[in-house]
Design a protein around this motif. Structure first.
Motif, mmCIF file in Angstrom:
data_model
loop_
_atom_site.group_PDB
_atom_site.id
_atom_site.type_symbol
_atom_site.label_atom_id
_atom_site.label_comp_id
_atom_site.label_asym_id
_atom_site.label_seq_id
_atom_site.Cartn_x
_atom_site.Cartn_y
_atom_site.Cartn_z
ATOM 1 N N TRP A 63 39.190 66.008 23.750
ATOM 2 C CA TRP A 63 40.469 66.201 24.439
ATOM 3 C C TRP A 63 40.949 67.653 24.315
ATOM 4 C CZ3 TRP A 63 44.003 64.696 27.773
ATOM 5 C CH2 TRP A 63 45.329 65.132 27.635
ATOM 6 N N ASP A 64 40.841 68.227 23.147
ATOM 7 C CA ASP A 64 41.310 69.601 22.957
ATOM 8 C C ASP A 64 40.564 70.566 23.858
ATOM 9 O OD1 ASP A 64 43.122 68.749 21.063
ATOM 10 O OD2 ASP A 64 41.852 69.249 19.346
ATOM 11 N N ARG A 65 39.264 70.372 24.010
ATOM 12 C CA ARG A 65 38.466 71.255 24.870
ATOM 13 C C ARG A 65 38.818 71.056 26.335
ATOM 14 N NH1 ARG A 65 32.354 70.356 23.445
ATOM 15 N NH2 ARG A 65 32.100 72.393 24.455
ATOM 16 N N VAL A 66 39.021 69.800 26.727
ATOM 17 C CA VAL A 66 39.397 69.520 28.108
ATOM 18 C C VAL A 66 40.768 70.105 28.415
ATOM 19 C CG1 VAL A 66 40.054 67.660 29.698
ATOM 20 C CG2 VAL A 66 37.944 67.480 28.362
ATOM 21 N N LYS A 67 41.714 69.923 27.506
ATOM 22 C CA LYS A 67 43.062 70.412 27.762
ATOM 23 C C LYS A 67 43.067 71.923 27.943
ATOM 24 C CE LYS A 67 47.838 69.647 26.401
ATOM 25 N NZ LYS A 67 48.758 68.901 25.529
ATOM 26 N N GLN A 68 42.262 72.636 27.162
ATOM 27 C CA GLN A 68 42.177 74.086 27.322
ATOM 28 C C GLN A 68 41.556 74.444 28.672
ATOM 29 O OE1 GLN A 68 43.401 76.654 25.294
ATOM 30 N NE2 GLN A 68 42.920 77.725 27.210
ATOM 31 N N ALA A 69 40.544 73.689 29.080
ATOM 32 C CA ALA A 69 39.907 73.950 30.375
ATOM 33 C C ALA A 69 40.857 73.663 31.531
ATOM 34 C CB ALA A 69 38.637 73.118 30.508
ATOM 35 N N VAL A 70 41.722 72.668 31.374
ATOM 36 C CA VAL A 70 42.743 72.409 32.397
ATOM 37 C C VAL A 70 43.712 73.587 32.454
ATOM 38 C CG1 VAL A 70 44.678 70.936 33.058
ATOM 39 C CG2 VAL A 70 42.561 69.896 32.232
ATOM 40 N N ALA A 71 44.133 74.083 31.301
ATOM 41 C CA ALA A 71 45.041 75.232 31.269
ATOM 42 C C ALA A 71 44.409 76.454 31.912
ATOM 43 C CB ALA A 71 45.443 75.535 29.825
ATOM 44 N N ASP A 72 43.089 76.573 31.803
ATOM 45 C CA ASP A 72 42.364 77.697 32.407
ATOM 46 C C ASP A 72 42.106 77.481 33.896
ATOM 47 O OD1 ASP A 72 42.303 78.880 29.914
ATOM 48 O OD2 ASP A 72 40.279 78.162 29.446
ATOM 49 N N GLU A 73 42.551 76.347 34.429
ATOM 50 C CA GLU A 73 42.393 75.987 35.841
ATOM 51 C C GLU A 73 40.922 75.886 36.239
ATOM 52 O OE1 GLU A 73 44.733 78.733 38.126
ATOM 53 O OE2 GLU A 73 46.623 77.823 37.495
ATOM 54 N N ARG A 74 40.114 75.420 35.313
ATOM 55 C CA ARG A 74 38.687 75.195 35.583
ATOM 56 C C ARG A 74 38.370 73.705 35.614
ATOM 57 N NH1 ARG A 74 35.291 78.883 33.702
ATOM 58 N NH2 ARG A 74 33.785 77.868 35.105
ATOM 59 N N PHE A 75 39.062 72.931 34.817
ATOM 60 C CA PHE A 75 38.922 71.473 34.759
ATOM 61 C C PHE A 75 40.142 70.913 35.480
ATOM 62 C CE2 PHE A 75 36.629 68.174 32.163
ATOM 63 C CZ PHE A 75 37.323 67.070 32.630
ATOM 64 N N LEU A 76 39.930 70.229 36.615
ATOM 65 C CA LEU A 76 41.012 69.934 37.545
ATOM 66 C C LEU A 76 41.364 68.452 37.535
ATOM 67 C CD1 LEU A 76 39.588 71.987 40.559
ATOM 68 C CD2 LEU A 76 41.016 72.802 38.654
ATOM 69 N N PRO A 77 42.561 68.080 37.060
ATOM 70 C CA PRO A 77 43.010 66.684 37.206
ATOM 71 C C PRO A 77 43.220 66.357 38.691
ATOM 72 C CG PRO A 77 44.291 67.852 35.537
ATOM 73 C CD PRO A 77 43.521 68.888 36.297
ATOM 74 N N LEU A 78 42.576 65.311 39.159
ATOM 75 C CA LEU A 78 42.625 64.940 40.568
ATOM 76 C C LEU A 78 43.225 63.560 40.747
ATOM 77 C CD1 LEU A 78 39.042 66.041 41.757
ATOM 78 C CD2 LEU A 78 41.182 67.304 42.027
ATOM 79 N N GLY A 79 43.793 63.315 41.901
ATOM 80 C CA GLY A 79 44.089 61.962 42.354
ATOM 81 C C GLY A 79 45.459 61.431 42.051
ATOM 82 N N GLY A 80 46.041 61.799 40.914
ATOM 83 C CA GLY A 80 47.392 61.374 40.607
ATOM 84 C C GLY A 80 47.578 59.885 40.435
ATOM 85 N N MET A 81 46.522 59.133 40.110
ATOM 86 C CA MET A 81 46.624 57.686 39.898
ATOM 87 C C MET A 81 46.204 57.354 38.470
ATOM 88 S SD MET A 81 45.126 56.208 43.515
ATOM 89 C CE MET A 81 45.750 54.538 43.251
#
Length: 1006
Positions: free
Chosen positions: A315-333
């Motif tokens: 989770w910590d690695r993913v959250k950092q990648a989201v902050a870097d705008e490289r790992f993109l949360p999609l769909g909103g569901m």
């Protein structure tokens, strides 16, 4: 010049397969291996690292079905490898054709930090980019021995789909656990050859194709097959010119997004999906670090929450990648849900809980709905997406249609209320793209809107069972970025694609109504208890919110935010598009039924606590009405002591071995075989049953589709049918209070059915409560109602309204809809008269037009039970219950009301005080969908109202408390532009369009 195409391509394929790819690792040494096989369920990483390990070696069998084996891998990089890239290469016994559908692994460092996953197409682990020599290697591998259930000969019944029945035999044998030298030039050569080989196969005869073929021959002419490493660079030099040739100006543009469609459950249980998510995410954040242009997108807030809860190191690695705008949360569901069967409120909560998680955890909101693999799409969705603030919609599944090819790739989709949302289907027809030459060429070749725009999306990566994007795929993307003869490929955020596509297509084509999938129609029926649990829990949670909000408003009781959130998240999870449709393994559905029972128990407790608080202490029987319609003189949200019913008693008369039931509203004839032969609306004198026909007739079909057993019903199933007329017994019971009840028992094959056919005083619905002890295999049970109605269209409830389907089969589009969806009702209507069917847990039905003596009638059949044998060989076996009703002399308003009442029971407790409704809505066709407190815990009241009849409506909303302010809100409960609403003494005035859903946010005074 002679055509040597086949000679060249055959040469390249063999050299690539037998020489180049094996030479990607030029030297290797075995790792020291020790292991620990767990006897039961998985353990945490910390526990796994602390296990006692015993010696093992490559070539050892391991892993019973659904087991976990931990390996400890140790070694030392030879000094002679200094300056080289070193990787661990681990083959757990993989079949490269079954990525995501067999064994998988996750690599850890000794400190518990994950490195990346292992799967059939991703067998390497980074050790050193530039080895110093003599480095010590210390790795831990958590390996999951998931059984192969969808093999090369799929759909065979198997007991491996549940840990309670699966085999204890070891399923896999490790092949390789080595340290190896990675040769970048050889790896690049393999990708050069693969991309060019694929490209020339898609090109027509001409100069470009011939130049590629010659370059391939030239490359292999300089490649020494006994020294691949030493001559790979020379071979690449021969390919450089054809790889550098730029794409045409008119080349199709593919917006690639890294992706792994991870089914939240399917051929694996929920607990395994948690590990699949962590494995895939570990690999993707690793790949993001290696490839600066790469972007990865993942949907489903639930999957992110699993990471946060169960795998904080990932989770910590993913959250950092989201902050870097490289790992993109999609769909909103919350999950990639089914959209046909969930209620309107459930779809609202999919958006509410999904977007809330993304906002709270990442500070972002999704601009679009990402649903690549759901089995058809409700016509209510466009409005709900727009009212939740979404700007675009993405899916792919309609390309699976059996009969009709969908005419658009980029278009506006219009829903039942007239709302439109810009939508896109990828023209390469897959959500698991490998960026193969065939896929890339297909995307360009069949893109339907190419006259005016030239862009499509490609979700790139191994999916369904997880895995994600590989370095081979990113390598292909680099070569396809600007390559003559190919579409252009670039990594791009879907938001940017949709912005450009909308700008290039200001007047898009429009598709109106449902996106019906001409496949997987039986998902409306398979695993009945799962569907029944969904319907029941949906209704209970809405009722729990109503009474809890009322108790908070009237008594100051604490609103149970945490409990309701937890219960909603459970229900939303199980609406995933392989759970609610009934297409998962036995393990999944066994757990689902148990979880629904827990939700029901807890929701019932919340309801009772709120009602006890409202009614106070006393000995008066206080009855609560939680249905959105008046019942027994109780309006919605009201509770009081009821007076005795003054409706006329039901007259039950024995006639010719059967019975005639009459309550002054309708008269129903039941023959000696327990079948309904007449149902007359006494006010109009109209007969509801087709002449000479019998209703409530159970019919049994052979049901063996060509593929996809739990998913599909093929239209030839109708060719074999057995009418279940034989009767074991029939008995009448009646009273002035409860009406008349006829109990009918039947036996057939290995199964039995007990029906209670009842008519209550003052009602126009004949209700059937059915219990079936079902022990069939590959059979489909339906119940038929031939109606004396010439219906041009069937009206079926969907979320917040209904949609119409024609009853004829003039075109292939109508003929394909031989099994369709409903929620709580379906109505066959002609001007002035209609007959409806209502139900408490049924979603599938079919309609036929019948003619006799120039008279056209309509037959509606409800789909009750199936018995597919894959993936769960025990599907629906055992006791099953249904409730449904025949509504005689009905219109849309009547069946809307009757369907709602059938799905919500009155509740009576002992208390002292009546309870006035917290909310009242006046206006024909206006229905309250939910009353709750706002999700932001501000204490504001949220009331959702919709127009149910398909026409404009005016009315008022009244709150039984003084109001300080009121605003119109989105489905996410955000105030919309327009400011506060004007408050009047008569309440809030409402003016809704046809099927409009309106969310109001109310702040009370004081």
């Amino acid at each position: 010049m002679h055509d040597d195409t086949s000679l060249t391509t055959g040469r390249v394929k063999r050299v690539l397969q037998e020489r180049v790819r094996p030479a990607i690792y030029s030297q290797s040494i075995p790792l020291k291996v020790s292991w620990h096989e767990l006897p039961g369920e998985p353990v945490t990483p910390a526990e796994g690292l602390a296990l006692d390990y015993s010696p093992s070696q490559a070539g050892t069998s391991w892993g019973a079905a659904w087991g976990t084996t931990w390996f400890h891998l140790q070694g030392q990089v030879p000094a002679s490898w200094a300056g080289r890239r070193v990787e661990a290469v681990i083959d757990l016994g993989f079949d490269v054709n079954l990525t995501g559908f067999q064994c998988e692994g996750l690599i850890y460092r000794p400190d518990g930090i994950t490195i990346k996953a292992l799967n059939p197409r991703n067998q390497w682990v980074p050790i050193a980019d530039c080895a110093a020599g003599d480095e010590l290697v210390d790795l831990y591998l958590e390996a999951a021995s998931n059984p192969v259930l969808l093999d090369h000969h799929p759909f065979l019944p198997t007991e491996q789909g549940d840990i309670l029945t699966s085999s204890s035999s070891r399923l896999y044998t490790t092949r390789r656990m080595d340290l190896a030298v990675f040769e970048p030039q050889v790896h690049d050569l393999s990708l050069d050859l693969e991309v060019l080989l694929d490209l020339q196969e898609q090109l027509p005869q001409g100069p470009r194709k011939m130049q590629i073929l010659q370059a391939l021959d030239n490359a292999l002419d300089v490649l020494d097959l006994q020294d691949i490493t030493g001559t790979a660079g020379l071979a690449r030099d021969e390919l450089a010119e054809v790889l550098a040739a730029p794409a045409e100006h008119s080349a199709h543009q593919i917006s690639a997004i890294g992706h792994s469609h991870i089914d939240s459950a399917w051929l694996w249980p929920l607990r395994e999906t948690i590990r699949k998510v962590s494995r895939t995410c570990s690999s993707m954040v690793e790949l993001l670090g290696d490839e600066p242009e790469f972007l990865y997108g993942m949907s489903s807030a639930q999957q992110y929450k699993w990471l946060k809860t169960n795998r904080p190191e990932v989770w910590d690695r993913v959250k950092q990648a989201v902050a870097d705008e490289r790992f993109l949360p999609l769909g909103g569901m919350w999950v990639e849900s089914d959209t046909v069967m969930p209620s309107g409120e459930s779809l609202v909560r999919q958006f509410l809980y999904g977007q809330k998680f993304f906002r709270d955890e990442f500070g972002v909101s999704s601009k679009g709905v990402w649903l690549p693999d759901s089995f058809g799409y409700s016509p209510a969705l466009p409005q709900l997406m727009r009212r939740a603030g979404f700007e675009w919609f993405f899916t792919q599944k309609i390309s699976w249609n059996q009969q009709n090819k969908f005419p658009h790739h980029s278009f506006d989709w219009e829903g039942i209320d007239g709302s439109r949302i810009f939508s896109h289907f990828p023209s390469m027809d897959t959500y698991n793209s490998q960026l193969s030459g065939e896929e890339v060429a297909k995307a360009s070749r069949q893109f339907r809107e190419a006259r005016v725009t030239n862009n499509s999306i490609a979700p790139v990566g191994w999916g369904d069972g997880g895995g994600g994007t590989t370095r081979e795929m990113t390598g292909k993307a680099k070569r396809l970025a600007n390559l003559e003869g190919s579409a252009k490929v670039a990594w791009e955020h879907p938001n940017d694609f949709f912005d450009r596509a909308k700008a290039e297509l200001p007047h898009p084509p429009v598709w109106v109504g449902e996106l019906y999938l001409e496949l997987h129609r039986a998902t409306l029926t398979s695993q009945h208890q799962t569907k029944q649990g969904n319907r029941r829990t949906e209704q209970l949670l809405v009722e729990a919110e109503l009474w809890a909000a009322t108790a908070t408003a009237y008594t100051g009781a604490e609103y149970p935010y945490e409990q309701l959130d937890e219960l909603w998240e459970t229900v939303l999870l199980h609406q995933f598009h392989d759970i609610l449709p009934g297409t998962s393994i036995a393990w999944v559905h066994r757990e689902v039924v148990a979880r629904y029972a827990q939700v029901i128990e807890q929701a019932e407790q919340l309801i009772l606590q709120a009602q006890q608080r409202l009614a106070g202490t006393g000995s008066t029987a206080i009855t609560f009405n939680g249905a959105a319609f008046t019942r027994n003189d109780l309006v919605f949200g009201e509770a009081k002591a009821l007076e005795s019913d003054t409706a006329a008693a039901v007259q039950a008369t024995a006639v010719d071995g059967g019975y005639l039931l009459d309550n002054g509203i309708i008269r129903v004839a039941i023959n000696a075989q327990g079948l309904i032969t007449s149902a007359v609306d006494l006010a109009s004198g109209r007969e509801g049953i087709a002449p000479g026909q019998e209703a409530n007739l159970l019919q049994l079909h052979q049901d063996f589709p060509n593929m996809w057993d739990a998913w599909d019903v093929d239209k030839y199933y109708r060719n074999q049918v057995t009418d279940l007329r034989d009767l074991d017994s029939m008995e009448l019971a009646s009273s002035e209070d409860s009406g008349a009840v006829i109990t009918i028992k039947r036996s057939f094959s290995k199964s039995t059915v007990v029906q209670e056919v009842s008519l209550a005083p003052g009602e126009r619905t004949v209700q059937i409560s059915q219990s079936t002890d079902w022990h069939e295999a590959e059979k489909f049970l339906k119940v038929a109602f031939p109606l004396d109605v010439r219906a041009e269209q069937i009206i079926a409830e969907t979320q917040f309204g209904y949609h119409k389907r024609v009853t004829h089969v003039n075109t292939s589009w109508e003929a394909a809809k031989f099994e369709t969806s409903m929620h709580r009702f379906a109505l066959a209507e002609e001007p002035g008269f209609g007959v409806g069917l209502v139900n408490d847990s049924i979603y599938g039905f079919d309609v036929t037009r019948d003619a006799k003596d120039a008279q056209v009638t309509t037959t509606m059949r409800l789909s009750l039970l199936r018995a597919p044998r894959f993936p769960d060989p025990q599907t629906d076996q055992g006791m099953q219950t249904h409730r449904y009703g025949l509504v005689v002399g009905a219109d849309v308003a009547t069946v809307t009301r009757e369907g709602a009442l059938l799905n919500s029971a009155e509740r009576t407790i002992l208390g002292a005080e009546p309870v006035a409704p917290l909310v009242r809505v006046a206006g024909e066709g206006l229905v309250v969908s939910s009353v709750k407190l706002a999700a932001d815990r501000s204490g504001d009241l949220v009331v959702r109202v919709y127009e149910s009849l398909g026409r404009r409506a005016n009315g008022t909303l009244q709150l039984n408390l003084p109001l300080a302010s009121a605003t119109t809100a989105s489905l996410l409960e955000d105030p919309l532009d327009g400011g506060p609403l004007e408050l009047t003494e008569g309440g809030l005035p409402l003016a809704l369009g046809p099927f409009e859903v309106r969310t109001l946010r109310l702040t009370t005074a004081g």
